[in-house]
Design a protein around this motif. Sequence first.
Motif, PDB file in Angstrom:
ATOM      1  N   ALA A 339       0.821  -1.209   0.000  1.00 52.55           N
ATOM      2  CA  ALA A 339       0.000   0.000   0.000  1.00 52.55           C
ATOM      3  C   ALA A 339       0.857   1.264   0.000  1.00 52.55           C
ATOM      4  CB  ALA A 339      -0.937   0.007   1.196  1.00 52.55           C
ATOM      5  N   LEU A 340       2.135   1.139  -0.377  1.00 50.87           N
ATOM      6  CA  LEU A 340       3.026   2.306  -0.463  1.00 50.87           C
ATOM      7  C   LEU A 340       2.292   3.456  -1.133  1.00 50.87           C
ATOM      8  CD1 LEU A 340       6.081   3.311  -0.186  1.00 50.87           C
ATOM      9  CD2 LEU A 340       6.258   2.700  -2.607  1.00 50.87           C
ATOM     10  N   ARG A 341       2.277   4.630  -0.479  1.00 47.55           N
ATOM     11  CA  ARG A 341       1.422   5.710  -0.950  1.00 47.55           C
ATOM     12  C   ARG A 341       1.821   6.226  -2.320  1.00 47.55           C
ATOM     13  NH1 ARG A 341      -3.517   6.581  -0.473  1.00 47.55           N
ATOM     14  NH2 ARG A 341      -3.382   6.282   1.776  1.00 47.55           N
ATOM     15  N   GLY A 342       3.126   6.240  -2.640  1.00 46.11           N
ATOM     16  CA  GLY A 342       3.480   6.669  -3.989  1.00 46.11           C
ATOM     17  C   GLY A 342       4.738   7.493  -4.041  1.00 46.11           C
ATOM     18  N   LEU A 343       4.707   8.550  -4.861  1.00 43.47           N
ATOM     19  CA  LEU A 343       5.883   9.369  -5.136  1.00 43.47           C
ATOM     20  C   LEU A 343       5.582  10.830  -4.869  1.00 43.47           C
ATOM     21  CD1 LEU A 343       7.038   7.807  -8.524  1.00 43.47           C
ATOM     22  CD2 LEU A 343       8.303   7.704  -6.368  1.00 43.47           C
ATOM     23  N   MET A 344       6.540  11.507  -4.243  1.00 40.93           N
ATOM     24  CA  MET A 344       6.518  12.958  -4.103  1.00 40.93           C
ATOM     25  C   MET A 344       7.670  13.522  -4.912  1.00 40.93           C
ATOM     26  SD  MET A 344       8.555  15.481  -2.610  1.00 40.93           S
ATOM     27  CE  MET A 344       9.239  15.139  -1.000  1.00 40.93           C
ATOM     28  N   THR A 345       7.461  14.703  -5.500  1.00 42.66           N
ATOM     29  CA  THR A 345       8.568  15.322  -6.215  1.00 42.66           C
ATOM     30  C   THR A 345       8.640  16.820  -5.982  1.00 42.66           C
ATOM     31  OG1 THR A 345       9.757  15.397  -8.313  1.00 42.66           O
ATOM     32  CG2 THR A 345       7.395  15.836  -8.400  1.00 42.66           C
ATOM     33  N   TRP A 346       9.848  17.299  -5.935  1.00 43.12           N
ATOM     34  CA  TRP A 346      10.174  18.712  -6.069  1.00 43.12           C
ATOM     35  C   TRP A 346      10.681  18.878  -7.499  1.00 43.12           C
ATOM     36  CZ3 TRP A 346       9.427  23.162  -3.711  1.00 43.12           C
ATOM     37  CH2 TRP A 346      10.123  24.266  -4.181  1.00 43.12           C
ATOM     38  N   SER A 347       9.864  19.457  -8.360  1.00 42.11           N
ATOM     39  CA  SER A 347       8.570  20.061  -8.094  1.00 42.11           C
ATOM     40  C   SER A 347       7.733  19.958  -9.362  1.00 42.11           C
ATOM     41  CB  SER A 347       8.746  21.544  -7.715  1.00 42.11           C
ATOM     42  OG  SER A 347       9.297  22.260  -8.831  1.00 42.11           O
ATOM     43  N   ILE A 348       6.454  20.341  -9.247  1.00 41.71           N
ATOM     44  CA  ILE A 348       5.580  20.378 -10.420  1.00 41.71           C
ATOM     45  C   ILE A 348       6.122  21.365 -11.448  1.00 41.71           C
ATOM     46  CG2 ILE A 348       3.269  21.035 -11.204  1.00 41.71           C
ATOM     47  CD1 ILE A 348       2.201  19.940  -8.537  1.00 41.71           C
ATOM     48  N   ASN A 349       6.625  22.499 -10.978  1.00 44.40           N
ATOM     49  CA  ASN A 349       7.172  23.504 -11.899  1.00 44.40           C
ATOM     50  C   ASN A 349       8.361  22.969 -12.677  1.00 44.40           C
ATOM     51  OD1 ASN A 349       5.854  24.806  -9.516  1.00 44.40           O
ATOM     52  ND2 ASN A 349       6.097  26.638 -10.802  1.00 44.40           N
ATOM     53  N   TRP A 350       9.270  22.292 -11.991  1.00 39.63           N
ATOM     54  CA  TRP A 350      10.426  21.734 -12.690  1.00 39.63           C
ATOM     55  C   TRP A 350      10.008  20.627 -13.643  1.00 39.63           C
ATOM     56  CZ3 TRP A 350      14.540  24.167 -13.624  1.00 39.63           C
ATOM     57  CH2 TRP A 350      15.111  25.047 -12.713  1.00 39.63           C
ATOM     58  N   ASP A 351       8.983  19.879 -13.286  1.00 38.15           N
ATOM     59  CA  ASP A 351       8.502  18.845 -14.205  1.00 38.15           C
ATOM     60  C   ASP A 351       7.902  19.486 -15.457  1.00 38.15           C
ATOM     61  OD1 ASP A 351       8.176  16.149 -14.904  1.00 38.15           O
ATOM     62  OD2 ASP A 351       6.111  16.138 -14.197  1.00 38.15           O
ATOM     63  N   HIS A 352       7.175  20.569 -15.265  1.00 38.54           N
ATOM     64  CA  HIS A 352       6.644  21.315 -16.418  1.00 38.54           C
ATOM     65  C   HIS A 352       7.787  21.824 -17.292  1.00 38.54           C
ATOM     66  CE1 HIS A 352       5.413  25.248 -18.241  1.00 38.54           C
ATOM     67  NE2 HIS A 352       4.438  24.489 -18.680  1.00 38.54           N
ATOM     68  N   TYR A 353       8.825  22.355 -16.669  1.00 37.46           N
ATOM     69  CA  TYR A 353       9.982  22.894 -17.394  1.00 37.46           C
ATOM     70  C   TYR A 353      10.622  21.820 -18.276  1.00 37.46           C
ATOM     71  CZ  TYR A 353      14.404  25.470 -17.999  1.00 37.46           C
ATOM     72  OH  TYR A 353      15.495  26.114 -18.520  1.00 37.46           O
ATOM     73  N   TYR A 354      10.616  20.581 -17.801  1.00 41.55           N
ATOM     74  CA  TYR A 354      11.210  19.468 -18.543  1.00 41.55           C
ATOM     75  C   TYR A 354      10.172  18.644 -19.296  1.00 41.55           C
ATOM     76  CZ  TYR A 354      15.892  20.240 -16.712  1.00 41.55           C
ATOM     77  OH  TYR A 354      17.131  20.773 -16.437  1.00 41.55           O
ATOM     78  N   GLY A 355       9.064  19.261 -19.635  1.00 40.55           N
ATOM     79  CA  GLY A 355       8.083  18.605 -20.501  1.00 40.55           C
ATOM     80  C   GLY A 355       7.279  17.508 -19.855  1.00 40.55           C
ATOM     81  N   TRP A 356       7.074  17.601 -18.540  1.00 36.97           N
ATOM     82  CA  TRP A 356       6.276  16.635 -17.780  1.00 36.97           C
ATOM     83  C   TRP A 356       6.858  15.224 -17.826  1.00 36.97           C
ATOM     84  CZ3 TRP A 356       3.528  19.348 -14.698  1.00 36.97           C
ATOM     85  CH2 TRP A 356       2.862  20.510 -15.113  1.00 36.97           C
ATOM     86  N   ALA A 357       8.175  15.119 -17.863  1.00 35.66           N
ATOM     87  CA  ALA A 357       8.814  13.799 -17.952  1.00 35.66           C
ATOM     88  C   ALA A 357       8.553  12.952 -16.709  1.00 35.66           C
ATOM     89  CB  ALA A 357      10.316  13.962 -18.173  1.00 35.66           C
ATOM     90  N   PHE A 358       8.588  13.551 -15.520  1.00 36.14           N
ATOM     91  CA  PHE A 358       8.363  12.801 -14.284  1.00 36.14           C
ATOM     92  C   PHE A 358       6.930  12.283 -14.244  1.00 36.14           C
ATOM     93  CE2 PHE A 358       7.600  12.129  -9.782  1.00 36.14           C
ATOM     94  CZ  PHE A 358       8.814  11.691  -9.283  1.00 36.14           C
ATOM     95  N   GLN A 359       6.000  13.186 -14.469  1.00 33.77           N
ATOM     96  CA  GLN A 359       4.580  12.805 -14.472  1.00 33.77           C
ATOM     97  C   GLN A 359       4.288  11.724 -15.493  1.00 33.77           C
ATOM     98  OE1 GLN A 359       1.318  15.920 -15.137  1.00 33.77           O
ATOM     99  NE2 GLN A 359       1.436  14.858 -17.111  1.00 33.77           N
ATOM    100  N   ASP A 360       4.758  11.914 -16.704  1.00 38.47           N
ATOM    101  CA  ASP A 360       4.416  10.985 -17.788  1.00 38.47           C
ATOM    102  C   ASP A 360       5.039   9.612 -17.599  1.00 38.47           C
ATOM    103  OD1 ASP A 360       2.963  13.012 -18.912  1.00 38.47           O
ATOM    104  OD2 ASP A 360       4.416  13.490 -20.481  1.00 38.47           O
ATOM    105  N   ALA A 361       6.182   9.563 -16.912  1.00 38.64           N
ATOM    106  CA  ALA A 361       6.812   8.270 -16.652  1.00 38.64           C
ATOM    107  C   ALA A 361       6.142   7.537 -15.498  1.00 38.64           C
ATOM    108  CB  ALA A 361       8.302   8.465 -16.347  1.00 38.64           C
ATOM    109  N   HIS A 362       5.763   8.280 -14.463  1.00 38.08           N
ATOM    110  CA  HIS A 362       5.390   7.625 -13.212  1.00 38.08           C
ATOM    111  C   HIS A 362       3.893   7.538 -12.931  1.00 38.08           C
ATOM    112  CE1 HIS A 362       9.583   7.334 -12.496  1.00 38.08           C
ATOM    113  NE2 HIS A 362       9.758   8.614 -12.253  1.00 38.08           N
TER     114      HIS A 362
END
Length: 370
Positions: A339-362
């Motif tokens: 039941a591991l809750r998931g992933l946190m990242t710093w930050s949404i802004n940096w993910d946007h800057y890099y084309g949502w790579a973190f979001q789209d992968a995970h």
Amino acid sequence: MRRSRLSVFLAALAVALAGVVAAPGAAGAASLPKHSLIGYLHASFANGSGYVKLADVPAAWDIIDLAFGEPTSPTSGEIQFNRCPASECAGVESDADFIAAIRAKQAQGKKVLISIGGANGQVQLTTTAARDAFVSSVSAIIDKYGLDGLDVDFEGHSLTLDAGDTDFQHPTTPVVVNLISALKSLKSRYGSDFVLTMAPETFLVQTGYQFYGGGSNGGDTRRGAFLPVIDALRDSLTVLHVQDYNSGPIMGLDNQYHTMGGADFPIAMGDMLKAGFPVGDTGKTFAGLRDDQIAVGLPAAVSAGNGFIAPADVQTAVTCLAKNSGCGGYTLRGGAQPALRGLMTWSINWDHYYGWAFQDAHRPFLDALP
């Protein structure tokens, strides 16, 4: 009317099952996805990554932490949340549009929190007056924007341990005692739906396995200083996402040092949170948390912080923690965390800057976990 033995048994079974179903989970977590994506949104500054309107944050994000509420002075306890000025953040929305975006996210089932602290927001509640100011000012922010809760991102020198404070279960250091009291007051004020998350650095948590505070060797008094806060709030804690980045080597439960940048580091650090660990030479043991209270905290991109981990290695680490599979040479002491809750990242802004790579992968990866 006298009941048969069967009816008595069935009634007792029903009560027992009802007790199991009604057992409390993490505060505010009832409407969260089993495996969530958590991110910080630069709401008060741009930080080189560019401004992202809250309304433009994709639906992939389940908890959005508004960064940051900061103190008027380190020891005042008075927290202010100043939205980014247009001179720094081009296209920043009005307060009315910002609040409307919060309501829209909440209507989608998302949680929007105020995050207090950050690297530049040192908060030291040295007095009860500062404690009370913290509760009052944080409540005012939550009420003004209609937020779902609070993220505690105390870093740097916000928390230290006084000499002689050697029992994390009964802390005596004012900045620790007052923070615990403040968080309990906020929880009591807002009730069971209040979402409480924490994002301490590894130095303030896992380093406590080796050393607690200054210890007998007179070392850094910040070592393990977040442990009493986590322990005191464990029944109210929704998610703990320790920052598995911007960290030096940390000794794991295998008594080996682990360094950031690959799957091994979040595996070892996450296992410590589930298994629990003896705290320094205090003779006390920090009890592990529930799976659903644990998330892995990582940088979204190479520019976001030291210790970026490639998506494949992130998913190796999460798979290991969730399934006890593919852990390399590491053996989980706390077992699988399904039941591991998931992933946190710093930050949404940096993910946007890099084309949502973190979001789209995970996001798809988390959705595919059982």
